[in-house]
Design an enzyme around this catalytic site. Structure first.
Site, PDB file in Angstrom:
ATOM      1  N   GLY A 177     -11.205 137.975 124.546  1.00  0.00           N
ATOM      2  CA  GLY A 177     -11.400 137.250 123.283  1.00  0.00           C
ATOM      3  C   GLY A 177     -12.786 136.833 123.028  1.00  0.00           C
ATOM      4  O   GLY A 177     -13.531 137.584 123.574  1.00  0.00           O
ATOM      5  N   ASN A 178     -12.891 135.992 122.139  1.00  0.00           N
ATOM      6  CA  ASN A 178     -14.216 135.471 122.081  1.00  0.00           C
ATOM      7  C   ASN A 178     -14.334 134.000 121.703  1.00  0.00           C
ATOM      8  O   ASN A 178     -13.289 133.381 121.618  1.00  0.00           O
ATOM      9  CB  ASN A 178     -15.165 136.503 120.962  1.00  0.00           C
ATOM     10  CG  ASN A 178     -14.524 136.111 119.498  1.00  0.00           C
ATOM     11  OD1 ASN A 178     -14.343 135.065 118.892  1.00  0.00           O
ATOM     12  ND2 ASN A 178     -13.720 137.159 119.203  1.00  0.00           N
TER      13      ASN A 178
END
Ligand code: CTP
Length: 441
Positions: free
Chosen positions: A231-232
């Site tokens: 993810g980020n």
């Protein structure tokens, strides 16, 4: 018995600004009902048409012939006086304004409870016109928690309740609860309509009124196994600010929300439609489907560029892959995700001949190959969006609830505008620019 109300239905706000109004004056059981004829006179003198709806109790205090004489129409009280005429609906539809003066404690309670047991309460339930209520009662009744709650309820629902005056009441009583003088009641009632008309006119003028805007926001998550993902750090805060800004400018807004926290989504007005997604491919489907009807799409989401080729069905165990038992370490093979923004331009989802205005975002850090703007310019030309908002991100910049600075480029990479400030401020500036460009097309 009141004759069946006829004539055209209520007209639009614009029409109502310049013409005399049709006003239903409601009267309930209070000694202050002796002031109602003066209110009716003032309204008629100002050019308005008045019809009176009285409760049975009101007629204990003031005679129907008086009210009929000053209003010029017969007075009605009951829902079933003439069932064929469905008066309770007709009166409500006829009215541009419903003004109830005086309103007794009992009437406030019945309106708050949504009762429709006489023509006056039924009219309040059926009308879509502004309703202004001028209560009059003894101080103890006005201050009683039951009345206080009823008044709160009415105000919450958008009715205007004029606060009573203080002064002499019946017999030797003195205190708050007195019906204000007729000229103040008339002034406040007419000002309510003017105020609501101005608001409606302002809303009709909003630059994105009638436009559909799609905003993608948050960060996609690409599952590795049922408990892990790539993810980020995107919080979705900027995208949510953009959705709020578009809504404020009058647009119908859809937010495609990739893993945004509830505390951030809570900033959205209820009218914004939220479509929750997890992965890049889900985001692509949701954005394309919403954009098929949209005038504007803003890709503010941080889309994972890659996803694991395989997603394990059960939790990957450390001893089978890496860690101290497997010195070889763990390898995840990744495959590139589709570029959603590029796809919106190359294969527009809207096929009815209207071109959707496309806005991209570029979060850049700068590196040995160029600074933030150099990367942004190259990306603007590569992606070909109508506008690309470039912002610098780093440890202290861009993510979460921190100030933001954007340089906005066109599809040629030329600088169009700069915006800096809070995320809400830059969102307002960007959406205003979008509205301008859209109007100029
Ligand atoms: N974007 C997209 N689909 C992707 C990646 C990005 O639609 N698979 C969109 C983003 O929502 C954003 C814009 O493209 O509006 C730029 O995103 P960014 O991550 O800065 O660009 P990339 O194309 O991924 O370029 P790079 O990672 O090389 O900087």
């Amino acid at each position: 018995m009141l004759e069946a109300f006829s004539g055209p239905k209520r007209t639009s706000w614009g029409d109502r600004l310049s013409r005399p109004m049709r006003i239903v004056v409601g009267v309930s059981g209070s000694i202050a009902a002796y002031k109602t004829p003066m209110i009716i006179r003032l309204l008629r003198a100002a050019g308005h048409e008045v019809k009176v709806v009285a409760t049975q109790a009101a007629l204990q205090f003031i005679g129907a012939p008086t009210l009929a004489a000053v209003s010029g129409y017969p007075v009605s009280t009951g829902v079933f006086d003439d069932p064929a005429a469905i008066e309770h609906v007709a009166v409500g539809e006829w009215a541009d304004l419903v003004l109830i003066a005086p309103a007794s404690a009992d009437l406030l309670a019945r309106i708050a409870a949504g009762r429709a047991d006489d023509l006056l309460t039924a009219t309040v339930l059926t009308t879509s016109a502004p309703v202004v209520v001028a209560p009059a009662m003894h101080t103890q009744m006005w201050l009683n928690p039951a009345t206080v709650e009823n008044v709160d309820t009415l105000r919450r629902r958008g009715l205007v309740v004029i606060t009573p005056d203080s002064g002499p009441l019946t017999s030797s009583d003195h205190g708050v609860g007195r019906l204000p003088e007729p000229d103040r009641i008339v002034h406040e009632a007419l000002a309510t309509v003017t105020g609501q008309e101005e608001t409606a006119a302002r809303l009709a003028d909003l630059p994105l009124k009638g436009r559909r805007v799609v905003v993608s926001a948050g960060g996609t998550r690409e599952p590795i196994d049922p408990v892990r993902y790539i993810g980020n750090r995107s919080s979705g805060r900027q995208g949510v600010a953009l959705a709020v800004a578009a809504h404020r400018l009058g647009a119908d807004v859809t937010l495609v929300s990739a893993n945004i926290g509830a505390e951030v989504l809570a900033l959205l007005p209820a009218a914004v439609e939220i479509v929750p997604v997890g992965t890049s491919r889900e985001l692509e489907d949701a954005v394309r489907s919403a954009t098929a009807k949209a005038d504007v799409v803003v890709m503010a989401a941080a889309v994972a560029d890659f996803r694991p080729v395989k997603q394990a069905d059960s939790k990957i165990k450390k001893h089978r892959l890496g860690g101290s038992d497997s010195p070889g370490g763990m390898r995840i093979e990744l495959i590139e995700n589709p570029d959603i923004l590029a796809g919106l331009i190359a294969r527009p989802p809207r096929t009815d001949g209207t071109r959707t205005f496309v806005v991209g975002f570029a979060a850049e850090t700068g590196d040995e190959n160029g600074d933030v703007l150099a990367h942004g310019t190259a990306k603007a030309r590569r992606k070909g969006a109508d506008l690309l908002a470039v912002n610098a991100v780093g440890k202290q910049l861009g993510f979460g609830d921190v100030p933001n600075a954007l340089v906005i480029l066109d599809s040629q990479g030329e600088e169009v505008a700069k915006a800096s400030g809070t995320k809400d401020e830059v969102a307002d500036a960007l959406m205003e620019l979008v509205a301008e460009r859209l109007a100029a097309r």
